[in-house]
Design a protein around this motif. Structure first.
Motif, PDB file in Angstrom:
ATOM      1  N   TYR A 193       0.825  -1.211   0.000  1.00  0.00           N
ATOM      2  CA  TYR A 193       0.000   0.000   0.000  1.00  0.00           C
ATOM      3  C   TYR A 193       0.861   1.263   0.000  1.00  0.00           C
ATOM      4  O   TYR A 193       0.328   2.368   0.122  1.00  0.00           O
ATOM      5  N   ASP A 194       2.184   1.124  -0.098  1.00  0.00           N
ATOM      6  CA  ASP A 194       3.099   2.252   0.051  1.00  0.00           C
ATOM      7  C   ASP A 194       2.745   3.369  -0.936  1.00  0.00           C
ATOM      8  O   ASP A 194       2.517   3.119  -2.122  1.00  0.00           O
ATOM      9  N   GLY A 195       2.714   4.579  -0.408  1.00  0.00           N
ATOM     10  CA  GLY A 195       2.419   5.734  -1.240  1.00  0.00           C
ATOM     11  C   GLY A 195       0.937   6.000  -1.421  1.00  0.00           C
ATOM     12  O   GLY A 195       0.558   7.048  -1.956  1.00  0.00           O
ATOM     13  N   CYS A 196       0.086   5.053  -1.003  1.00  0.00           N
ATOM     14  CA  CYS A 196      -1.365   5.231  -1.156  1.00  0.00           C
ATOM     15  C   CYS A 196      -1.951   5.870   0.095  1.00  0.00           C
ATOM     16  O   CYS A 196      -1.510   5.593   1.204  1.00  0.00           O
ATOM     17  N   ASP A 197      -2.921   6.714  -0.099  1.00  0.00           N
ATOM     18  CA  ASP A 197      -3.643   7.308   1.024  1.00  0.00           C
ATOM     19  C   ASP A 197      -5.127   7.220   0.695  1.00  0.00           C
ATOM     20  O   ASP A 197      -5.622   7.914  -0.191  1.00  0.00           O
ATOM     21  N   TYR A 198      -5.820   6.328   1.396  1.00  0.00           N
ATOM     22  CA  TYR A 198      -7.218   6.066   1.106  1.00  0.00           C
ATOM     23  C   TYR A 198      -8.157   6.903   1.972  1.00  0.00           C
ATOM     24  O   TYR A 198      -9.369   6.730   1.918  1.00  0.00           O
TER      25      TYR A 198
END
Length: 261
Positions: free
Chosen positions: A91-96
């Motif tokens: 999930y690195d770099g993702c912001d949900y």
């Protein structure tokens, strides 16, 4: 698994391991030796990775091609149950806008290690769909425990992170129980599970508890994390609901108090 009385065979790169169990020696890049090691096996818990080398070629050969070969060899040997350890770093770099769930898309611009894990996951899912691999994926957090050099190694890996950045963690004992639960559960073929303890702690707190002094980084100390408060956090609702997982060590601080670092 040994403590639980599970009949276990360890597949290792060398035989200098003093454990009361069956030992098979092979490299994941040696297909003939790997296939020989699977004789008499009924299930696989795959935790091997070229984790510390981080060589692009070694990650490709071991984490991607080696994993796919192991799964195909297992299926050829009649072994279908396959527990795979991936990483929450997919999930690195993702912001949900909330903790990441297993149904969220993974990152598209990942560095070597999580990129290899994400590709291995993809290939294993293909084998689940095309060859009936009874796949169970457990995505691990930052793992720590008694005498684990991973924590010391991580000083350089998080050198550009602000010390107040939170990070999901999991103790060895909780990784062990989660993998056993994934191994033993029925009816979960194809499922993926995030693993983490109950409360992400800041990098500063984690290293302080391990007696490790972080280098001074004035520029990172000024970096705000408030704009992305859920970065590097995951939801564990599924593993708790479906596998009954509850961490033995809810935080790194509780492990320190119990003398389990």
């Amino acid at each position: 698994m040994l403590a639980a009385g599970e009949p276990t065979r360890l597949l290792v790169r060398n035989d200098n391991i003093d454990l009361p169990t069956d030992i098979a020696v092979a490299d994941l890049r040696d297909e003939a030796a790997v296939r020989k090691s699977l004789i008499g096996i009924t299930a696989i818990v795959h935790i091997a990775s070229s984790f510390r080398a981080w060589s692009p070629q070694e990650l490709t050969d071991t984490d991607i091609a080696g994993t796919e070969m192991l799964a195909n060899a297992a299926l050829d040997a009649g072994i279908t149950k396959f527990v795979y350890t991936s990483t929450n770093l997919v999930y690195d770099g993702c912001d949900y806008g909330r903790p990441a769930t297993e149904d969220d898309p993974v990152g598209t611009d990942l560095f070597g290690y999580p990129s290899a894990k994400a590709e291995a996951e993809r290939r294993l899912r293909t084998l689940h769909q095309t060859r009936g691999l009874d796949l169970r994926i457990v995505r691990l957090p930052f793992v720590y425990g008694d005498g684990d050099p991973h924590v010391t190694d991580a000083v350089r890996l998080v050198a550009d992170w602000p010390a107040h950045q939170r990070m999901t963690t999991g103790h060895h004992a909780d990784v062990g129980q989660a993998l056993l639960r994934a191994l033993r559960a029925e009816g979960i073929a194809g499922r993926t599970y995030n693993l983490s303890d109950d409360a992400p702690m800041t990098i500063f707190e984690i290293f302080q508890l391990h007696g490790i002094e972080l280098p001074e980084r004035a520029e990172s100390a000024d970096r705000s994390v408030e704009a992305r408060p859920w970065l590097h956090t995951v939801s564990t609702a599924r593993i708790r609901r479906e596998l009954g997982f509850r961490p033995l060590y809810p935080t790194v601080a509780s492990a320190a108090e119990a003398g389990a670092l």
